[in-house]
Design a protein around this motif. Structure first.
Motif, mmCIF file in Angstrom:
data_model
loop_
_atom_site.group_PDB
_atom_site.id
_atom_site.type_symbol
_atom_site.label_atom_id
_atom_site.label_comp_id
_atom_site.label_asym_id
_atom_site.label_seq_id
_atom_site.Cartn_x
_atom_site.Cartn_y
_atom_site.Cartn_z
ATOM 1 N N GLN A 185 61.371 2.528 -9.082
ATOM 2 C CA GLN A 185 60.850 2.970 -7.797
ATOM 3 C C GLN A 185 61.635 2.302 -6.669
ATOM 4 N N SER A 186 61.548 2.883 -5.485
ATOM 5 C CA SER A 186 62.265 2.330 -4.348
ATOM 6 C C SER A 186 61.709 0.952 -3.984
ATOM 7 N N TRP A 187 62.538 0.201 -3.303
ATOM 8 C CA TRP A 187 62.184 -1.169 -2.934
ATOM 9 C C TRP A 187 60.943 -1.195 -2.051
ATOM 10 N N ALA A 188 60.739 -0.134 -1.274
ATOM 11 C CA ALA A 188 59.604 -0.098 -0.357
ATOM 12 C C ALA A 188 58.278 -0.240 -1.094
ATOM 13 N N LEU A 189 58.169 0.314 -2.299
ATOM 14 C CA LEU A 189 56.915 0.220 -3.053
ATOM 15 C C LEU A 189 56.569 -1.242 -3.342
ATOM 16 N N PHE A 190 57.572 -2.047 -3.681
ATOM 17 C CA PHE A 190 57.328 -3.449 -4.014
ATOM 18 C C PHE A 190 57.094 -4.277 -2.750
ATOM 19 N N GLN A 191 57.663 -3.836 -1.628
ATOM 20 C CA GLN A 191 57.424 -4.538 -0.372
ATOM 21 C C GLN A 191 55.996 -4.332 0.123
ATOM 22 N N ASN A 192 55.415 -3.196 -0.233
ATOM 23 C CA ASN A 192 54.103 -2.829 0.313
ATOM 24 C C ASN A 192 52.943 -3.152 -0.619
ATOM 25 N N ASP A 193 53.193 -3.869 -1.709
ATOM 26 C CA ASP A 193 52.116 -4.153 -2.651
ATOM 27 C C ASP A 193 52.310 -5.538 -3.253
ATOM 28 N N PHE A 194 51.256 -6.032 -3.899
ATOM 29 C CA PHE A 194 51.329 -7.298 -4.623
ATOM 30 C C PHE A 194 52.033 -7.077 -5.958
ATOM 31 N N ALA A 195 52.909 -7.991 -6.327
ATOM 32 C CA ALA A 195 53.535 -7.918 -7.647
ATOM 33 C C ALA A 195 52.475 -8.021 -8.743
ATOM 34 N N GLY A 196 51.458 -8.875 -8.511
ATOM 35 C CA GLY A 196 50.394 -9.030 -9.505
ATOM 36 C C GLY A 196 49.602 -7.755 -9.706
ATOM 37 N N ARG A 197 49.337 -7.031 -8.613
ATOM 38 C CA ARG A 197 48.580 -5.782 -8.736
ATOM 39 C C ARG A 197 49.410 -4.715 -9.460
ATOM 40 N N ILE A 198 50.702 -4.651 -9.160
ATOM 41 C CA ILE A 198 51.575 -3.688 -9.840
ATOM 42 C C ILE A 198 51.593 -3.974 -11.340
ATOM 43 N N ALA A 199 51.764 -5.247 -11.704
ATOM 44 C CA ALA A 199 51.789 -5.616 -13.124
ATOM 45 C C ALA A 199 50.451 -5.325 -13.791
ATOM 46 N N ASN A 200 49.357 -5.607 -13.090
ATOM 47 C CA ASN A 200 48.017 -5.342 -13.619
ATOM 48 C C ASN A 200 47.842 -3.858 -13.926
ATOM 49 N N ARG A 201 48.318 -2.998 -13.023
ATOM 50 C CA ARG A 201 48.192 -1.557 -13.242
ATOM 51 C C ARG A 201 49.018 -1.095 -14.426
ATOM 52 N N VAL A 202 50.233 -1.605 -14.541
ATOM 53 C CA VAL A 202 51.095 -1.209 -15.665
ATOM 54 C C VAL A 202 50.473 -1.625 -16.996
ATOM 55 N N LEU A 207 42.103 -8.347 -6.573
ATOM 56 C CA LEU A 207 41.852 -9.754 -6.895
ATOM 57 C C LEU A 207 43.044 -10.344 -7.645
ATOM 58 N N MET A 208 43.553 -9.602 -8.642
ATOM 59 C CA MET A 208 44.708 -10.073 -9.404
ATOM 60 C C MET A 208 45.907 -10.286 -8.475
ATOM 61 N N GLY A 209 46.112 -9.342 -7.540
ATOM 62 C CA GLY A 209 47.229 -9.464 -6.616
ATOM 63 C C GLY A 209 47.129 -10.708 -5.757
ATOM 64 N N ARG A 210 45.924 -10.987 -5.248
ATOM 65 C CA ARG A 210 45.754 -12.160 -4.384
ATOM 66 C C ARG A 210 45.921 -13.466 -5.161
ATOM 67 N N VAL A 211 45.391 -13.499 -6.380
ATOM 68 C CA VAL A 211 45.522 -14.711 -7.197
ATOM 69 C C VAL A 211 46.993 -14.981 -7.510
ATOM 70 N N VAL A 212 47.705 -13.941 -7.942
ATOM 71 C CA VAL A 212 49.127 -14.108 -8.275
ATOM 72 C C VAL A 212 49.925 -14.474 -7.025
ATOM 73 N N ASP A 213 49.551 -13.910 -5.876
ATOM 74 C CA ASP A 213 50.241 -14.237 -4.632
ATOM 75 C C ASP A 213 50.092 -15.732 -4.316
ATOM 76 N N SER A 214 48.910 -16.271 -4.542
ATOM 77 C CA SER A 214 48.699 -17.710 -4.319
ATOM 78 C C SER A 214 49.543 -18.541 -5.275
ATOM 79 N N TYR A 215 49.575 -18.143 -6.548
ATOM 80 C CA TYR A 215 50.344 -18.905 -7.536
ATOM 81 C C TYR A 215 51.846 -18.821 -7.260
ATOM 82 N N THR A 216 52.303 -17.630 -6.862
ATOM 83 C CA THR A 216 53.734 -17.446 -6.606
ATOM 84 C C THR A 216 54.194 -18.311 -5.441
ATOM 85 N N ASN A 217 53.310 -18.497 -4.457
ATOM 86 C CA ASN A 217 53.666 -19.276 -3.264
ATOM 87 C C ASN A 217 52.955 -20.621 -3.246
#
Length: 609
Positions: A127-144, A219-229
């Motif tokens: 997918q284009s880079w914009a999709l990853f800029q506009n979402d949490f990496a954790g949420r994307i992984a959770n969905r996959v 929730l997964m996105g926010r938790v992963v965002d905290s851990y990543t940073n």
């Protein structure tokens, strides 16, 4: 035997097309690839359901047999039927359940799950880079990860539920009605009530499940965002604020689960009442008809177990349907990422750029870009300039001038809105994205590495590179000396050391030197340096400058730097302001001009920046 079923699916083959956006089409996209297995599940499910329906009939026949006056003669006459029923229960049913389990647990669960996860990841990573800029990496992984389980279980549960309710419900109704229509009346009424019951509860279950899944992904996105940073969190002592950030998502998810569970309680209570009414009414009518002499004891002995079987099966089917629609909610949430419309797509007729034949001429023609803003404000405004093959050009300007946007468009991370970008006369929209990016080497300011070995990171742009080539690139990037003394917690040393997520185990300067080594090894004809030495200390920067100048030799170079001293030696400098080129020339020419560039140079040489 197990291996035969486990090898029915090869999950990691390259998919032929992208998942569609419609819900049913999305399901069929994956189901159609393994429809043979689902057809086999239908067959085994039908076999098990038919056998289970015959067991109450068998019980009724046994009761009639025991009431016979001449028991020996009756037993002799019924021997073939008894042997057949014993074999059906002893051999047929276990065999059907075994095959059903082998298909479901040994073929569908591992194979289909792996297939959906692999293909979902395959599409998402493209997918284009914009999709990853506009979402949490954790949420994307959770969905996959979760969509694969949800889609598989939804289909499997649906298959079993369809057969069981169809076979049990309508077979029981037929058998009891065939004996006496009054005996089958409770089942007929129950079936109608059961359909209304499902129509009321199941869609609500689906909607609440989707909401719950969305809240879980958030929730997964926010938790992963905290851990990543985590380093930023600790540096600024913001643990309490992060608690509040995550607490909000936890509370929303908890509330969504509570609403879901409230409906499930109503669901189970209503179903248990329906089933109790079916069992009692069938028993009362059967006994009354037997008392009046309208029914034999065997018919009553058949009807009551049938009603009990229907009641138990209805509970199981309802939960299967509930799970199916719950999983449907998860699938709908996952589709937002997996079936998202790609904003940057290669055309079927796209050409492949051959890096070895690229001369490196880059033309920007009437280039304008707004990021799709509703106010129409242009980040780039009708840019026109040419970079000749082998020319080294520096981009200068304050933050927001459009430098990074220009680079992102050249790399085709976004689709061009107005104008053209051409490489050697080829419109970049008419070449494949992968071949375009293979022809361009990039050293970015924000360098992130893969959590793999240092050698793998350096060779990432050059598959098949030898260890000698990797080490030579590292030496040129002034990285070899610090690499050979590295050691990780698993005992790996040197080039085999794993660098941690995003390269967190290395300093910013070390990460940047590895990124420079990676580009040196890639040896692409076009080179982009975006603050390539910003994370290096002065001593290392001086040591690596000569290597960078050598790396630029014979290449078309676009360099972005806020430290003007690092690009003053380039062939030409372009000064951007508000998306337009306001000055152009060499370092000396721009100083003589006394404009924007000269002002920035005075500030830096005077120590203000």
């Amino acid at each position: 035997m197990f291996a035969f079923f486990e090898q029915r699916i090869r999950p990691t083959t390259i998919p032929e097309k992208s998942p569609p956006r419609g819900l049913l089409a999305f399901y069929w996209h994956f189901v159609s690839q393994t429809k043979g297995l689902y057809a086999a599940l239908l067959a085994t499910g039908l076999a098990v359901a038919l056998i289970d329906t015959l067991i109450p009939v068998f019980i009724g026949r046994l009761v009639d047999l025991m009431e016979a006056a001449d028991r020996v003669t009756a037993l002799r006459h019924s021997a073939p039927m008894l042997i057949g029923m014993f074999l059906l229960v002893l051999v047929g049913r276990p065999a059907a359940i075994l095959i059903d389990s082998l298909i479901r647990h040994n073929a569908v669960v591992p194979g289909v799950t792996g297939l959906i996860r692999w293909q979902s990841h395959w599409h998402v990573v493209r997918q284009s880079w914009a999709l990853f800029q506009n979402d949490f990496a954790g949420r994307i992984a959770n969905r996959v990860m979760h969509t694969s389980d949800a889609l598989r279980e939804c289909v499997v549960a649906g298959i079993h539920a369809i057969w069981y309710i169809t076979v049990y419900g309508f077979s029981a109704l037929l058998l009891m009605t065939n004996v006496d229509w009054r005996l089958g009346a409770p089942t007929a009424v129950w079936l109608m009530a059961y359909i209304f019951f499902l129509r009321y509860f199941v869609p609500r279950m689906r909607d609440l499940s989707r909401t719950s899944s969305e809240r879980h992904s958030l929730l997964m996105g926010r938790v992963v965002d905290s851990y990543t940073n985590i380093l930023t969190l600790k540096l600024f002592s913001r643990a309490s604020d992060e608690d509040a950030y995550v607490r909000e998502a936890v509370d929303d998810h908890t509330a969504a689960i509570a609403r879901h569970m409230r409906l499930i309680t109503k669901f189970t209570t209503t179903l248990s009442l329906l089933n109790a009414l079916l069992l009692i009414s069938t028993s009362v009518i059967g006994i009354m008809l037997w008392v009046r002499g309208d029914l034999e004891a065997g018919a009553v002995a058949m009807a009551i177990p049938l009603a009990w079987t229907i009641a138990n099966t209805a509970g199981w089917v309802s939960w299967e349907m509930n799970r199916a629609f719950e999983n449907m909610g998860t699938v709908q949430d996952g589709m937002q990422t997996i079936a998202a419309t790609d904003t940057v797509v290669d055309m079927p007729s796209s050409l492949n750029l051959d890096s070895s034949e690229v001369r490196g001429e880059i033309r920007f023609e009437r280039l304008s870009f707004t990021y799709g803003r509703s106010d129409g404000r242009k980040v780039l405004d009708s840019l026109n300039f040419v970079i000749r093959p082998g020319e080294r050009v520096g981009l200068v300007g304050s933050s927001g001038a459009g430098k990074s946007t220009l680079i992102n468009l050249l790399l085709r991370f976004y689709e061009i809105e107005t104008g053209n970008i051409r490489i050697d006369g080829n419109d970049i929209r008419e070449v494949t994205q992968e071949s375009l990016r293979r022809a361009i080497g990039v050293v970015a300011q924000d360098t992130s590495l893969l959590h793999r070995s240092i050698a793998e990171n350096i060779a990432y742009g050059t598959p098949g590179a030898t260890q000698a080539q990797i080490e030579e690139a590292a030496r040129q990037a002034q990285a070899h000396d610090f690499i050979i003394i590295q050691r990780d917690c698993s005992g790996r040393t040197g080039y085999d050391v794993h660098v941690g997520e995003r390269g967190v185990k290395l300093s910013a300067g070390q990460r940047q030197r590895i990124a420079i080594a990676r580009v040196i090894l890639k040896n692409a004809p076009i080179l982009i340096l975006d603050e390539a030495t910003s994370a290096l200390d002065s001593e290392v920067e001086l040591a690596i400058q000569d290597q960078l100048m050598g790396l630029m030799e014979g290449k078309t170079v676009i360099a972005i730097a806020h430290r003007l001293s690092t690009i003053a030696c380039l062939d030409r400098l372009l000064v951007l302001k508000d998306g337009c080129i306001v000055e152009e020339g060499t370092h000396e020419e721009l100083l003589k001009l006394g404009g924007q560039y000269a002002m920035l140079w005075r500030h830096q040489s005077g120590g203000f920046l």
